[in-house]
Motif scaffolding. Structure first.
Motif, PDB file in Angstrom:
ATOM      1  N   GLN A 124       0.855  -1.188   0.000  1.00  0.00           N
ATOM      2  CA  GLN A 124       0.000   0.000   0.000  1.00  0.00           C
ATOM      3  C   GLN A 124       0.889   1.235   0.000  1.00  0.00           C
ATOM      4  O   GLN A 124       2.022   1.180   0.474  1.00  0.00           O
ATOM      5  CB  GLN A 124      -0.850   0.067   1.279  1.00  0.00           C
ATOM      6  N   ASP A 126       0.409   5.682   0.601  1.00  0.00           N
ATOM      7  CA  ASP A 126      -0.440   6.854   0.754  1.00  0.00           C
ATOM      8  C   ASP A 126      -0.270   7.734  -0.476  1.00  0.00           C
ATOM      9  O   ASP A 126       0.861   7.953  -0.937  1.00  0.00           O
ATOM     10  CB  ASP A 126      -0.047   7.643   2.005  1.00  0.00           C
ATOM     11  N   GLU A 143      -3.714  -0.494  -8.145  1.00  0.00           N
ATOM     12  CA  GLU A 143      -5.134  -0.660  -7.870  1.00  0.00           C
ATOM     13  C   GLU A 143      -5.542   0.456  -6.917  1.00  0.00           C
ATOM     14  O   GLU A 143      -4.867   0.692  -5.919  1.00  0.00           O
ATOM     15  CB  GLU A 143      -5.415  -2.011  -7.194  1.00  0.00           C
ATOM     16  N   ASP A 144      -6.601   1.151  -7.221  1.00  0.00           N
ATOM     17  CA  ASP A 144      -7.101   2.191  -6.323  1.00  0.00           C
ATOM     18  C   ASP A 144      -8.141   1.573  -5.406  1.00  0.00           C
ATOM     19  O   ASP A 144      -9.193   1.123  -5.856  1.00  0.00           O
ATOM     20  CB  ASP A 144      -7.713   3.351  -7.123  1.00  0.00           C
ATOM     21  N   VAL A 145      -7.790   1.523  -4.128  1.00  0.00           N
ATOM     22  CA  VAL A 145      -8.668   0.922  -3.126  1.00  0.00           C
ATOM     23  C   VAL A 145      -8.776   1.867  -1.938  1.00  0.00           C
ATOM     24  O   VAL A 145      -8.014   2.818  -1.812  1.00  0.00           O
ATOM     25  CB  VAL A 145      -8.134  -0.454  -2.656  1.00  0.00           C
ATOM     26  N   PHE A 146      -9.718   1.589  -1.088  1.00  0.00           N
ATOM     27  CA  PHE A 146      -9.858   2.332   0.153  1.00  0.00           C
ATOM     28  C   PHE A 146      -9.306   1.483   1.288  1.00  0.00           C
ATOM     29  O   PHE A 146      -9.431   0.261   1.278  1.00  0.00           O
ATOM     30  CB  PHE A 146     -11.327   2.672   0.437  1.00  0.00           C
ATOM     31  N   HIS A 147      -8.725   2.126   2.264  1.00  0.00           N
ATOM     32  CA  HIS A 147      -8.178   1.455   3.441  1.00  0.00           C
ATOM     33  C   HIS A 147      -8.987   1.941   4.643  1.00  0.00           C
ATOM     34  O   HIS A 147      -9.190   3.142   4.798  1.00  0.00           O
ATOM     35  CB  HIS A 147      -6.698   1.841   3.592  1.00  0.00           C
ATOM     36  N   PHE A 148      -9.437   1.027   5.477  1.00  0.00           N
ATOM     37  CA  PHE A 148     -10.217   1.382   6.651  1.00  0.00           C
ATOM     38  C   PHE A 148      -9.554   0.814   7.898  1.00  0.00           C
ATOM     39  O   PHE A 148      -9.118  -0.338   7.901  1.00  0.00           O
ATOM     40  CB  PHE A 148     -11.645   0.813   6.555  1.00  0.00           C
ATOM     41  N   ASP A 149      -9.461   1.612   8.950  1.00  0.00           N
ATOM     42  CA  ASP A 149      -8.977   1.148  10.246  1.00  0.00           C
ATOM     43  C   ASP A 149     -10.173   0.997  11.170  1.00  0.00           C
ATOM     44  O   ASP A 149     -11.043   1.881  11.221  1.00  0.00           O
ATOM     45  CB  ASP A 149      -8.019   2.168  10.872  1.00  0.00           C
TER      46      ASP A 149
END
Length: 156
Positions: A124, A126, A143-149
Motif C-alpha cells: 500500500q 499513501d 489498484e485504487d482501493v480504500f483502506h479502513f482502520d
C-alpha cells in the motif's frame, strides 16, 4: 547497487541487532519515533518474530551498514491453496536513496515469496507519498482501493 547485499534476517543475535537498527531507520524515515522506538519489544519477542516463516524481515547492507529494509507478512489464503505477501514497511536511509535499493529490496522479497510458494506480492502507499507511488507504479500494477482502520479499545 552492485555493492549492496540483500538478506533475510534470521533468528540470531546479529539479526536482532540489525532488526533494532531497522526499527530506528523506520522511525526516522516515517517520522514516527514514538511508534517505532517509544515502546521497544523485548529481544525474545523480536527473535520469535524472526523465527516465523510468515514474517519476512529483509535488509540491504552496504559495507556492513544498514542502507534499507522492509518487513513483509506471508498470508495463507483460503479461497485457493496459495499465499500472498504483503509489504508492510519499506524504507531506505537518506544517504542511500536514489540508488535503486528499494527496487532491489522488492525484487529480493519477490524471490523470497516465490520460494515460499506465494503467487503475488503487494504493498500500500499513501497518495501523498509521491516517491513511493512512483516507485511502486514503475514495478507493479496499481489498484485504487480504500483502506479502513477499525479501532479497538485499549487493553488495560
Amino acid at each position: 547497487m552492485s555493492n549492496i547485499q540483500f538478506k533475510r534476517l534470521a533468528s540470531d543475535t546479529q539479526s536482532l541487532e540489525q532488526f533494532r537498527e531497522l526499527n530506528a531507520l523506520f522511525a526516522d524515515a516515517f517520522e514516527e519515533k514514538e511508534t517505532y522506538l517509544g515502546n521497544p519489544p523485548s529481544d525474545s519477542y523480536l527473535l520469535s518474530l524472526l523465527a516465523k516463516e510468515h514474517v519476512l524481515v529483509c535488509t540491504a547492507l552496504s559495507g556492513g551498514e544498514l542502507a534499507g529494509g522492509l518487513v513483509a507478512y506471508v498470508l495463507d489464503k483460503f479461497e485457493q491453496q496459495r499465499k500472498e505477501v504483503y509489504i508492510y514497511d519499506l524504507a531506505v536511509a537518506t544517504k542511500y536513496r536514489r540508488r535503486k535499493i528499494a527496487t532491489g529490496l522488492i525484487q529480493f522479497v519477490q524471490a523470497e515469496a516465490q520460494d515460499l510458494g506465494a503467487w503475488i506480492v503487494f504493498v500500500q502507499a499513501d497518495p501523498v507519498d509521491t516517491a513511493a507511488v512512483k516507485l511502486y507504479s514503475s514495478l507493479g500494477t496499481r489498484e485504487d482501493v480504500f483502506h479502513f482502520d477499525f479501532k479497538l479499545e485499549e487493553n488495560e
